[in-house]
Design a protein around this motif. Sequence first.
Motif, PDB file in Angstrom:
ATOM      1  N   ILE A 283       0.839  -1.207   0.000  1.00  0.00           N
ATOM      2  CA  ILE A 283       0.000   0.000   0.000  1.00  0.00           C
ATOM      3  C   ILE A 283       0.874   1.257   0.000  1.00  0.00           C
ATOM      4  CG2 ILE A 283      -1.671   1.339   1.348  1.00  0.00           C
ATOM      5  CD1 ILE A 283      -2.804  -1.345   2.363  1.00  0.00           C
ATOM      6  N   THR A 284       1.909   1.251   0.825  1.00  0.00           N
ATOM      7  CA  THR A 284       2.793   2.422   0.893  1.00  0.00           C
ATOM      8  C   THR A 284       3.477   2.665  -0.454  1.00  0.00           C
ATOM      9  OG1 THR A 284       3.209   1.728   3.156  1.00  0.00           O
ATOM     10  CG2 THR A 284       4.543   3.522   2.328  1.00  0.00           C
ATOM     11  N   VAL A 285       3.863   1.585  -1.114  1.00  0.00           N
ATOM     12  CA  VAL A 285       4.508   1.742  -2.424  1.00  0.00           C
ATOM     13  C   VAL A 285       3.497   2.319  -3.428  1.00  0.00           C
ATOM     14  CG1 VAL A 285       5.679   0.545  -4.317  1.00  0.00           C
ATOM     15  CG2 VAL A 285       6.156  -0.101  -1.953  1.00  0.00           C
ATOM     16  N   ILE A 286       2.270   1.812  -3.401  1.00  0.00           N
ATOM     17  CA  ILE A 286       1.240   2.351  -4.305  1.00  0.00           C
ATOM     18  C   ILE A 286       1.090   3.859  -4.065  1.00  0.00           C
ATOM     19  CG2 ILE A 286      -1.239   2.348  -4.860  1.00  0.00           C
ATOM     20  CD1 ILE A 286      -1.229  -0.685  -4.183  1.00  0.00           C
ATOM     21  N   GLU A 287       1.002   4.232  -2.798  1.00  0.00           N
ATOM     22  CA  GLU A 287       0.820   5.662  -2.469  1.00  0.00           C
ATOM     23  C   GLU A 287       1.983   6.520  -2.958  1.00  0.00           C
ATOM     24  OE1 GLU A 287       0.317   5.051   1.798  1.00  0.00           O
ATOM     25  OE2 GLU A 287      -1.631   6.036   1.668  1.00  0.00           O
ATOM     26  N   ASN A 288       3.168   5.929  -3.024  1.00  0.00           N
ATOM     27  CA  ASN A 288       4.354   6.700  -3.416  1.00  0.00           C
ATOM     28  C   ASN A 288       4.666   6.623  -4.908  1.00  0.00           C
ATOM     29  OD1 ASN A 288       5.748   8.067  -1.094  1.00  0.00           O
ATOM     30  ND2 ASN A 288       5.322   6.066  -0.214  1.00  0.00           N
ATOM     31  N   THR A 289       3.769   5.993  -5.667  1.00  0.00           N
ATOM     32  CA  THR A 289       3.967   5.838  -7.107  1.00  0.00           C
ATOM     33  C   THR A 289       3.123   6.886  -7.839  1.00  0.00           C
ATOM     34  OG1 THR A 289       4.217   3.463  -6.767  1.00  0.00           O
ATOM     35  CG2 THR A 289       3.707   4.170  -8.989  1.00  0.00           C
ATOM     36  N   PRO A 290       3.629   7.522  -8.889  1.00  0.00           N
ATOM     37  CA  PRO A 290       2.790   8.469  -9.638  1.00  0.00           C
ATOM     38  C   PRO A 290       1.469   7.801 -10.071  1.00  0.00           C
ATOM     39  CG  PRO A 290       5.052   8.564 -10.415  1.00  0.00           C
ATOM     40  CD  PRO A 290       4.990   7.431  -9.445  1.00  0.00           C
ATOM     41  N   PRO A 291       0.365   8.541 -10.036  1.00  0.00           N
ATOM     42  CA  PRO A 291      -0.948   7.930 -10.262  1.00  0.00           C
ATOM     43  C   PRO A 291      -1.239   7.593 -11.722  1.00  0.00           C
ATOM     44  CG  PRO A 291      -1.200  10.273  -9.884  1.00  0.00           C
ATOM     45  CD  PRO A 291       0.255   9.971  -9.712  1.00  0.00           C
ATOM     46  N   GLN A 292      -0.454   6.692 -12.278  1.00  0.00           N
ATOM     47  CA  GLN A 292      -0.720   6.220 -13.647  1.00  0.00           C
ATOM     48  C   GLN A 292      -1.038   4.736 -13.564  1.00  0.00           C
ATOM     49  OE1 GLN A 292       3.038   7.046 -15.403  1.00  0.00           O
ATOM     50  NE2 GLN A 292       2.899   9.211 -14.828  1.00  0.00           N
ATOM     51  N   PRO A 293      -2.039   4.290 -14.369  1.00  0.00           N
ATOM     52  CA  PRO A 293      -2.494   2.897 -14.253  1.00  0.00           C
ATOM     53  C   PRO A 293      -1.377   1.854 -14.272  1.00  0.00           C
ATOM     54  CG  PRO A 293      -4.006   4.110 -15.626  1.00  0.00           C
ATOM     55  CD  PRO A 293      -2.881   5.053 -15.306  1.00  0.00           C
ATOM     56  N   ILE A 294      -0.452   1.939 -15.219  1.00  0.00           N
ATOM     57  CA  ILE A 294       0.596   0.910 -15.312  1.00  0.00           C
ATOM     58  C   ILE A 294       1.417   0.858 -14.020  1.00  0.00           C
ATOM     59  CG2 ILE A 294       2.782   0.324 -16.486  1.00  0.00           C
ATOM     60  CD1 ILE A 294       0.658  -0.165 -18.429  1.00  0.00           C
ATOM     61  N   LEU A 295       1.803   2.044 -13.547  1.00  0.00           N
ATOM     62  CA  LEU A 295       2.643   2.107 -12.356  1.00  0.00           C
ATOM     63  C   LEU A 295       1.903   1.624 -11.114  1.00  0.00           C
ATOM     64  CD1 LEU A 295       4.471   5.509 -12.942  1.00  0.00           C
ATOM     65  CD2 LEU A 295       5.380   3.196 -13.196  1.00  0.00           C
ATOM     66  N   ARG A 296       0.646   2.042 -10.998  1.00  0.00           N
ATOM     67  CA  ARG A 296      -0.107   1.654  -9.795  1.00  0.00           C
ATOM     68  C   ARG A 296      -0.372   0.146  -9.778  1.00  0.00           C
ATOM     69  NH1 ARG A 296      -2.406   6.201  -6.640  1.00  0.00           N
ATOM     70  NH2 ARG A 296      -0.530   7.457  -6.511  1.00  0.00           N
ATOM     71  N   TRP A 297      -0.679  -0.432 -10.937  1.00  0.00           N
ATOM     72  CA  TRP A 297      -0.887  -1.886 -10.980  1.00  0.00           C
ATOM     73  C   TRP A 297       0.413  -2.630 -10.721  1.00  0.00           C
ATOM     74  CZ3 TRP A 297      -5.022  -4.646 -10.293  1.00  0.00           C
ATOM     75  CH2 TRP A 297      -6.279  -4.177 -10.683  1.00  0.00           C
ATOM     76  N   THR A 298       1.520  -2.108 -11.246  1.00  0.00           N
ATOM     77  CA  THR A 298       2.814  -2.738 -10.971  1.00  0.00           C
ATOM     78  C   THR A 298       3.086  -2.737  -9.474  1.00  0.00           C
ATOM     79  OG1 THR A 298       3.675  -2.014 -13.106  1.00  0.00           O
ATOM     80  CG2 THR A 298       5.298  -2.631 -11.446  1.00  0.00           C
ATOM     81  N   ALA A 299       2.864  -1.586  -8.847  1.00  0.00           N
ATOM     82  CA  ALA A 299       3.076  -1.501  -7.400  1.00  0.00           C
ATOM     83  C   ALA A 299       2.160  -2.492  -6.668  1.00  0.00           C
ATOM     84  CB  ALA A 299       2.817  -0.072  -6.920  1.00  0.00           C
ATOM     85  N   PHE A 300       0.939  -2.600  -7.154  1.00  0.00           N
ATOM     86  CA  PHE A 300      -0.021  -3.521  -6.528  1.00  0.00           C
ATOM     87  C   PHE A 300       0.514  -4.960  -6.519  1.00  0.00           C
ATOM     88  CE2 PHE A 300      -3.625  -6.430  -6.709  1.00  0.00           C
ATOM     89  CZ  PHE A 300      -4.430  -5.972  -5.672  1.00  0.00           C
ATOM     90  N   PHE A 301       1.099  -5.363  -7.633  1.00  0.00           N
ATOM     91  CA  PHE A 301       1.536  -6.761  -7.758  1.00  0.00           C
ATOM     92  C   PHE A 301       2.977  -7.014  -7.303  1.00  0.00           C
ATOM     93  CE2 PHE A 301      -1.642  -6.788 -11.380  1.00  0.00           C
ATOM     94  CZ  PHE A 301      -2.500  -7.707 -10.805  1.00  0.00           C
ATOM     95  N   HIS A 302       3.794  -5.965  -7.154  1.00  0.00           N
ATOM     96  CA  HIS A 302       5.247  -6.184  -7.157  1.00  0.00           C
ATOM     97  C   HIS A 302       5.742  -7.197  -6.122  1.00  0.00           C
ATOM     98  CE1 HIS A 302       5.524  -3.361  -3.804  1.00  0.00           C
ATOM     99  NE2 HIS A 302       6.802  -3.662  -3.686  1.00  0.00           N
ATOM    100  N   ASP A 303       5.106  -7.212  -4.945  1.00  0.00           N
ATOM    101  CA  ASP A 303       5.576  -8.141  -3.909  1.00  0.00           C
ATOM    102  C   ASP A 303       4.566  -9.249  -3.628  1.00  0.00           C
ATOM    103  OD1 ASP A 303       8.066  -7.127  -3.535  1.00  0.00           O
ATOM    104  OD2 ASP A 303       7.647  -6.137  -1.611  1.00  0.00           O
ATOM    105  N   SER A 304       3.593  -9.426  -4.527  1.00  0.00           N
ATOM    106  CA  SER A 304       2.554 -10.437  -4.266  1.00  0.00           C
ATOM    107  C   SER A 304       3.159 -11.837  -4.182  1.00  0.00           C
ATOM    108  CB  SER A 304       1.469 -10.382  -5.346  1.00  0.00           C
ATOM    109  OG  SER A 304       2.044 -10.556  -6.629  1.00  0.00           O
ATOM    110  N   GLY A 305       4.346 -12.016  -4.783  1.00  0.00           N
ATOM    111  CA  GLY A 305       4.983 -13.339  -4.747  1.00  0.00           C
ATOM    112  C   GLY A 305       5.812 -13.582  -3.490  1.00  0.00           C
ATOM    113  N   LYS A 306       5.889 -12.582  -2.609  1.00  0.00           N
ATOM    114  CA  LYS A 306       6.749 -12.750  -1.431  1.00  0.00           C
ATOM    115  C   LYS A 306       6.341 -13.915  -0.528  1.00  0.00           C
ATOM    116  CE  LYS A 306       9.598  -8.777  -0.464  1.00  0.00           C
ATOM    117  NZ  LYS A 306       9.838  -7.607   0.400  1.00  0.00           N
ATOM    118  N   PRO A 307       5.074 -14.058  -0.175  1.00  0.00           N
ATOM    119  CA  PRO A 307       4.739 -15.206   0.695  1.00  0.00           C
ATOM    120  C   PRO A 307       5.186 -16.532   0.076  1.00  0.00           C
ATOM    121  CG  PRO A 307       2.907 -13.673   0.616  1.00  0.00           C
ATOM    122  CD  PRO A 307       3.897 -13.191  -0.412  1.00  0.00           C
ATOM    123  N   GLY A 308       5.088 -16.647  -1.243  1.00  0.00           N
ATOM    124  CA  GLY A 308       5.480 -17.888  -1.907  1.00  0.00           C
ATOM    125  C   GLY A 308       6.987 -18.107  -1.949  1.00  0.00           C
TER     126      GLY A 308
END
Length: 474
Positions: A283-308
């Motif tokens: 969430i913090t990374v999303i908030e610190n990313t410029p509000p463009q769809p590609i960037l915000r979606w990238t931030a959303f997914f970037h660490d989704s693989g961490k638990p795995g």
Amino acid sequence: VSLVYIFLRSVVYTAGRILFDKHIENVYNNSMKTEIYEHSVLIALNRLKEAGYEAYCVGGCVRDLLMGQTPEDWDIASSALPEEICSVFEEFKLILTGIKHGTVTVLIDDKLLEITTYRIDGNYPDNRHPENVEFTRSLEQDLARRDFTMNAIALSSGGEIIDCFNGRADIKNRVIRCVGDPAERFREDALRILRALRFSAVLGFAIDEVTSQAIFSEAHRLSYISAERIRTELTKLLCGANVGAVLRKYGEVIAVIIPEIAETFGFNQHNRHHCYDVWEHTITVIENTPPQPILRWTAFFHDSGKPGAFKLDENGEGHFKGHGKISREIADAVTQRLKFDNSSRERILTLVEKHDVRMEPDKVFIKRKLSKLGAEAYEQLLAIQLADNKGKSPSYFFEQKRITEVQRLTKEIVEGKECYSLKDLAVNGNDILKLGIKGKTVGDILETLLDTVISGEQPNEREALIGYLRGFTA
Ligand code: ATP
Ligand code: MG
């Protein structure tokens, strides 16, 4: 001079304030200045009125006007039946694709205006679409079918405001509240759940408590909503200024649509670079990313693989080696399911996979990256890396200096048109062919030449490069 400037500035500021207060006062006295209407809207409203029907601006445009903003599009509601609307606008170009639901689109002054007959929606057997729509001559009934009080206000051509559900008070208090019983409204159409979250993220409004409870209790119905609608709403939500607060509170609602992220909620990283769990970091990374769809979606997914990818070492320190690849796989599955267009998908996947590749503040290093990724993607990657760092422990913030330096050098390379790609190279494929070289080797040689230029071994000059090549082929 500066005193005069300060004086003039305060005069302008005060005048602006008075005008705005006047506007708000008018609004709350049930009237609105009509000069702010778009010309085509006035034409449409007045024509319908002259033909003996009621006609009002409704929905988002009224909300925007009440907030002192300029509407992007205007919707009109009318007591006229669809065929009556058609005959009122006989000599205009009409688009009739929405006529079954009562909408006639009219082209006035090169602008498309949607005019919709007042209607009552029937049952919603599929949690999304009314079984049948019934037309009505009652504005109040039409307003009652609308989702939120702030979207259920009507405005006449004369500036009169009809506000049966106290939408103005909610706008003033910055509250999103369903018209009628929230749980029932979300059962009728679950898309409204996402609309509530999206409006909250974009407008920064809070969601009323009863509406909020119903969002949680009815969230499971989101599985009935089409991929396209979900994607559109989530993208707007992610780009909203208040996205952080919405994700913090409603993460589990998002996880109904994207269950892949549920594991990140509260996931302790056991790592000294991180002061947040994976979801809060995200969430913090999303908030610190410029509000463009590609960037915000990238931030959303970037660490989704961490638990795995999580592994604890003998010192109790957590590691996530290879999580970029797993995050990429998750992003791949989700973006396919939500039917992203291919080029956005490819870009998001690349950025997610490479988000933690360390970048050096060195022009040769940067140019090699630029030649592989292209300037746009590379600049996006750096924006993600900077935001990623801002979501870590403050003791790790010193890295921002390196990343901003890489950004500065990148800008210098790109704006200074320094050579970093084959198209900038002073020789091309034809030059190589002329030397009697054929096939795939041509491409390999160009790549090698590019690298000698990037590394500074050779100048980017035709003669020099060809001479250099001859040295090999002789
Ligand atoms: P924006 O255009 O800024 O996204 P909007 O409020 O204009 O916001 P639209 O989708 O253009 O949203 O819809 C216009 C109006 O139609 C809304 O303001 C609302 O009154 C009504 N509306 C739209 N979608 C729904 C829905 N799913 N359920 C009930 N009413 C809706
Ligand atoms: Mg709209």
